[in-house]
Design a protein around this motif. Structure first.
Motif, PDB file in Angstrom:
ATOM      1  N   PHE A  79      45.092  68.133  68.817  1.00 39.07           N
ATOM      2  CA  PHE A  79      46.478  67.664  68.764  1.00 39.07           C
ATOM      3  C   PHE A  79      46.617  66.264  68.170  1.00 39.07           C
ATOM      4  O   PHE A  79      47.725  65.877  67.777  1.00 39.07           O
ATOM      5  N   LEU A  99      51.919  66.329  63.420  1.00 43.20           N
ATOM      6  CA  LEU A  99      52.957  66.847  64.307  1.00 43.20           C
ATOM      7  C   LEU A  99      53.867  67.834  63.586  1.00 43.20           C
ATOM      8  O   LEU A  99      54.294  68.835  64.174  1.00 43.20           O
ATOM      9  N   GLN A 110      52.250  71.172  63.627  1.00 46.01           N
ATOM     10  CA  GLN A 110      52.312  71.751  64.971  1.00 46.01           C
ATOM     11  C   GLN A 110      53.697  72.320  65.250  1.00 46.01           C
ATOM     12  O   GLN A 110      53.836  73.407  65.822  1.00 46.01           O
ATOM     13  N   LEU A 111      54.709  71.581  64.862  1.00 52.74           N
ATOM     14  CA  LEU A 111      56.084  72.011  65.099  1.00 52.74           C
ATOM     15  C   LEU A 111      56.391  73.301  64.357  1.00 52.74           C
ATOM     16  O   LEU A 111      56.956  74.242  64.929  1.00 52.74           O
ATOM     17  N   ILE A 118      54.484  76.293  65.983  1.00 49.47           N
ATOM     18  CA  ILE A 118      55.073  76.771  67.236  1.00 49.47           C
ATOM     19  C   ILE A 118      56.383  77.510  66.973  1.00 49.47           C
ATOM     20  O   ILE A 118      56.650  78.560  67.572  1.00 49.47           O
ATOM     21  N   TYR A 119      57.185  76.990  66.073  1.00 53.77           N
ATOM     22  CA  TYR A 119      58.510  77.572  65.853  1.00 53.77           C
ATOM     23  C   TYR A 119      58.457  78.877  65.062  1.00 53.77           C
ATOM     24  O   TYR A 119      59.177  79.831  65.378  1.00 53.77           O
ATOM     25  N   ALA A 123      61.211  74.558  70.945  1.00 51.90           N
ATOM     26  CA  ALA A 123      60.086  74.295  70.047  1.00 51.90           C
ATOM     27  C   ALA A 123      59.863  72.799  69.875  1.00 51.90           C
ATOM     28  O   ALA A 123      58.714  72.327  69.845  1.00 51.90           O
ATOM     29  N   SER A 140      56.415  71.009  71.187  1.00 47.91           N
ATOM     30  CA  SER A 140      55.570  70.377  70.167  1.00 47.91           C
ATOM     31  C   SER A 140      55.361  68.898  70.458  1.00 47.91           C
ATOM     32  O   SER A 140      54.226  68.395  70.423  1.00 47.91           O
ATOM     33  N   CYS A 191      51.745  67.148  71.695  1.00 48.59           N
ATOM     34  CA  CYS A 191      51.168  66.124  70.823  1.00 48.59           C
ATOM     35  C   CYS A 191      51.031  64.787  71.554  1.00 48.59           C
ATOM     36  O   CYS A 191      49.965  64.172  71.541  1.00 48.59           O
TER      37      CYS A 191
END
Length: 219
Positions: free
Chosen positions: A61, A66, A69-70, A73-74, A90, A94, A98
């Motif tokens: 992470f 970021l 990652q966002l 996840i979304y 989301a 996220s 992080c």
């Protein structure tokens, strides 16, 4: 340079977006703090498997941006069979995952700075590992690492501007929409910067005052 009637018209829209940014940041910080405590405890565990898992979490992470990652996840998790996630959910998940990695390392430094004699005395008094973590280690670690935690809070609020990529109407997204409609880019983005300062400057000031008070109380 400034269109004051337009500024007055856009101000309530940015004020509403400020609430969204504050809610997302506060929820992510709250969740991330408790995840960070758990990861920090894993990093300091006498069990090698837990130390490796905690280290792997922090490596992943902190190593992946970021924004990636966002988006993962979304967009990806629903394709993996999980329920569709709202932009708000989301964004919070996220940011929380992080910031937990950074908070874990900050707290780990504070936990390592606690004198071992305190833990030995707590053990003699009959406190188990969980009680020592909650009552002794975490409160002192927070006090020792308060400047770093305040800095992470400010960074989290600024990083929340990335959640606009999933369509959440936060400050950045709202300012982008306003600029695209009225073409007052300088005015709209100066207002955006002012609203972020409206959150971060009082937060930094309050953190400095709290740190000073804790030092005076400790002395």
């Amino acid at each position: 340079m400034f269109d004051w009637p337009l500024l007055q018209q856009n101000f309530p829209l940015l004020l509403g977006a400020l609430r969204t940014t504050a809610e997302v940041s506060a929820a992510a910080l709250f969740i991330g703090f408790f995840i960070g405590i758990g990861v920090a405890a894993m990093r300091l565990s006498p069990k090698p498997i837990l130390r490796r898992l905690g280290g792997a979490y922090i490596f992943v992470f902190r190593g992946i941006p970021l924004l990636v990652q966002l988006l993962f996840i979304y967009y990806f998790l629903p394709r993996a069979g999980l329920p569709n996630m709202s932009p708000m959910a989301a964004a919070i998940i996220s940011l929380a995952l992080c910031c937990a990695a950074y908070i874990a390392e900050i707290l780990r430094g504070g936990l390592l700075a606690i004198p071992g004699g305190q833990l030995e005395a707590a053990g003699l008094l009959g406190l188990n590992s969980r009680q020592m973590l909650v009552r002794i280690r975490v409160p002192q670690a927070v006090r020792l690492t308060l400047p770093g935690l305040i800095n992470e809070m400010i960074l989290l609020i600024k990083a929340s501007s990335l959640v606009s990529v999933v369509g959440l109407a936060d400050l950045t997204r709202t300012a982008q929409n306003l600029a695209a409609s009225d073409y007052m880019f300088v005015q709209d983005y100066l207002m955006l910067a002012a609203f972020y300062c409206l959150i971060n400057i009082p937060l930094a000031y309050a953190g400095g005052r709290l740190e000073k008070r804790l030092k005076e109380r400790g002395a």
